[in-house]
Motif scaffolding. Structure first.
Motif, PDB file in Angstrom:
ATOM      1  N   LEU A 118       0.854  -1.185   0.000  1.00  0.00           N
ATOM      2  CA  LEU A 118       0.000   0.000   0.000  1.00  0.00           C
ATOM      3  C   LEU A 118       0.890   1.233   0.000  1.00  0.00           C
ATOM      4  O   LEU A 118       1.953   1.234   0.617  1.00  0.00           O
ATOM      5  N   PRO A 139      -7.785  -2.437  -4.203  1.00  0.00           N
ATOM      6  CA  PRO A 139      -8.009  -1.003  -3.977  1.00  0.00           C
ATOM      7  C   PRO A 139      -7.719  -0.193  -5.240  1.00  0.00           C
ATOM      8  O   PRO A 139      -6.749  -0.456  -5.960  1.00  0.00           O
ATOM      9  N   LEU A 140      -8.587   0.769  -5.501  1.00  0.00           N
ATOM     10  CA  LEU A 140      -8.466   1.718  -6.616  1.00  0.00           C
ATOM     11  C   LEU A 140      -8.443   1.046  -7.982  1.00  0.00           C
ATOM     12  O   LEU A 140      -7.862   1.548  -8.928  1.00  0.00           O
ATOM     13  N   LEU A 199     -13.140  -5.986  -0.057  1.00  0.00           N
ATOM     14  CA  LEU A 199     -11.727  -6.333  -0.145  1.00  0.00           C
ATOM     15  C   LEU A 199     -11.477  -7.507   0.803  1.00  0.00           C
ATOM     16  O   LEU A 199     -11.992  -7.517   1.922  1.00  0.00           O
ATOM     17  N   LEU A 229      -7.340  -2.924   6.300  1.00  0.00           N
ATOM     18  CA  LEU A 229      -7.542  -2.762   4.860  1.00  0.00           C
ATOM     19  C   LEU A 229      -8.114  -1.386   4.559  1.00  0.00           C
ATOM     20  O   LEU A 229      -8.760  -0.771   5.409  1.00  0.00           O
ATOM     21  N   PRO A 230      -7.910  -0.893   3.340  1.00  0.00           N
ATOM     22  CA  PRO A 230      -8.521   0.384   2.969  1.00  0.00           C
ATOM     23  C   PRO A 230     -10.048   0.275   3.066  1.00  0.00           C
ATOM     24  O   PRO A 230     -10.600  -0.834   3.061  1.00  0.00           O
ATOM     25  N   TYR A 260     -12.914   1.732  -1.686  1.00  0.00           N
ATOM     26  CA  TYR A 260     -11.720   1.853  -2.524  1.00  0.00           C
ATOM     27  C   TYR A 260     -11.710   0.804  -3.630  1.00  0.00           C
ATOM     28  O   TYR A 260     -11.090   1.008  -4.669  1.00  0.00           O
ATOM     29  N   ALA A 261     -12.366  -0.313  -3.432  1.00  0.00           N
ATOM     30  CA  ALA A 261     -12.440  -1.339  -4.475  1.00  0.00           C
ATOM     31  C   ALA A 261     -13.256  -0.858  -5.676  1.00  0.00           C
ATOM     32  O   ALA A 261     -13.078  -1.351  -6.785  1.00  0.00           O
ATOM     33  N   PRO A 292      -8.079   7.868  -4.842  1.00  0.00           N
ATOM     34  CA  PRO A 292      -8.254   7.848  -3.385  1.00  0.00           C
ATOM     35  C   PRO A 292      -8.923   9.120  -2.894  1.00  0.00           C
ATOM     36  O   PRO A 292      -8.858  10.165  -3.550  1.00  0.00           O
TER      37      PRO A 292
END
Length: 154
Positions: free
Chosen positions: A12, A33-34, A42, A66-67, A71-72, A77
Motif C-alpha cells: 500500500l 483497492p483503486l 476487499l 484494509l482500505p 476503494y475497491a 483515493p
C-alpha cells in the motif's frame, strides 16, 4: 479462499497507510483497492512482519487494516475517516493468541449522503472467526491537486 502462499503480496502507498509497512498483505480475491471494480469488498491475507502473536490488540488492528471497501470501486483515493468503530471479539482467543496469517474481509453495506458503513471480519489461519467489526465513515470528496497542495501548505 486461496492460501496465502498462493496470493501475491501488495504494498500500500506509504503516504496513504504508513502503518501498512508493518504488515504483509496478500489480496485473496480479484477485488483490489483503486481498481474500479464492481463490488465494495476487499479480502486479504495479512500478517505482522515481526511475527507478533495475534492477540486482542492485534485483531483490533487487523479489523481496520484494509482500505475502506469503497476503494475497491474507485480509481482515485479520497479521505474516508472513521467516525465510529466497534469490534466484537469471539471466544476464539480464549485459549491464547492466534499466530501467523489472518484472513481479513471488509465490505461496505451502505454508502450515501457522505457516509458509509463498513463491516469487517478477521479469521485465523485455521479459519476461526476472531472478531467482527463495524465502522461508520465519513466519505469526503477526492482531493484535487490544488486541494492537496493547499492542505500541505496549511
Amino acid at each position: 479462499m486461496p492460501e496465502p502462499v498462493d496470493c501475491l503480496p501488495v504494498e500500500l502507498p506509504a503516504d496513504l497507510a504508513l502503518f501498512a509497512r508493518q504488515l504483509e498483505i496478500r489480496p485473496a480475491t480479484a477485488d483490489l483497492p483503486l481498481a474500479g471494480g464492481p463490488r465494495a469488498v476487499l479480502v486479504a491475507w495479512v500478517r505482522f512482519r515481526d511475527d507478533r502473536p495475534v492477540d486482542a490488540a492485534g485483531v483490533a488492528t487487523l479489523a481496520d487494516v484494509l482500505p475502506p471497501a469503497l476503494y475497491a470501486r474507485w480509481h482515485t483515493p479520497r479521505p474516508v475517516p472513521t467516525a465510529e468503530m466497534t469490534v466484537h471479539f469471539t471466544d476464539a482467543l480464549d485459549d491464547g493468541p492466534a499466530h501467523g496469517w489472518s484472513l481479513v474481509r471488509i465490505r461496505t453495506d451502505h454508502a450515501g449522503g457522505g457516509w458509509a458503513v463498513d463491516d469487517s471480519a478477521v479469521w485465523s489461519a485455521d479459519r476461526r472467526l476472531l472478531a467482527a467489526a463495524r465502522q461508520a465513515r465519513v466519505v469526503r470528496e477526492p482531493l484535487t491537486p490544488q486541494t492537496a497542495a493547499g492542505t500541505m501548505n496549511s
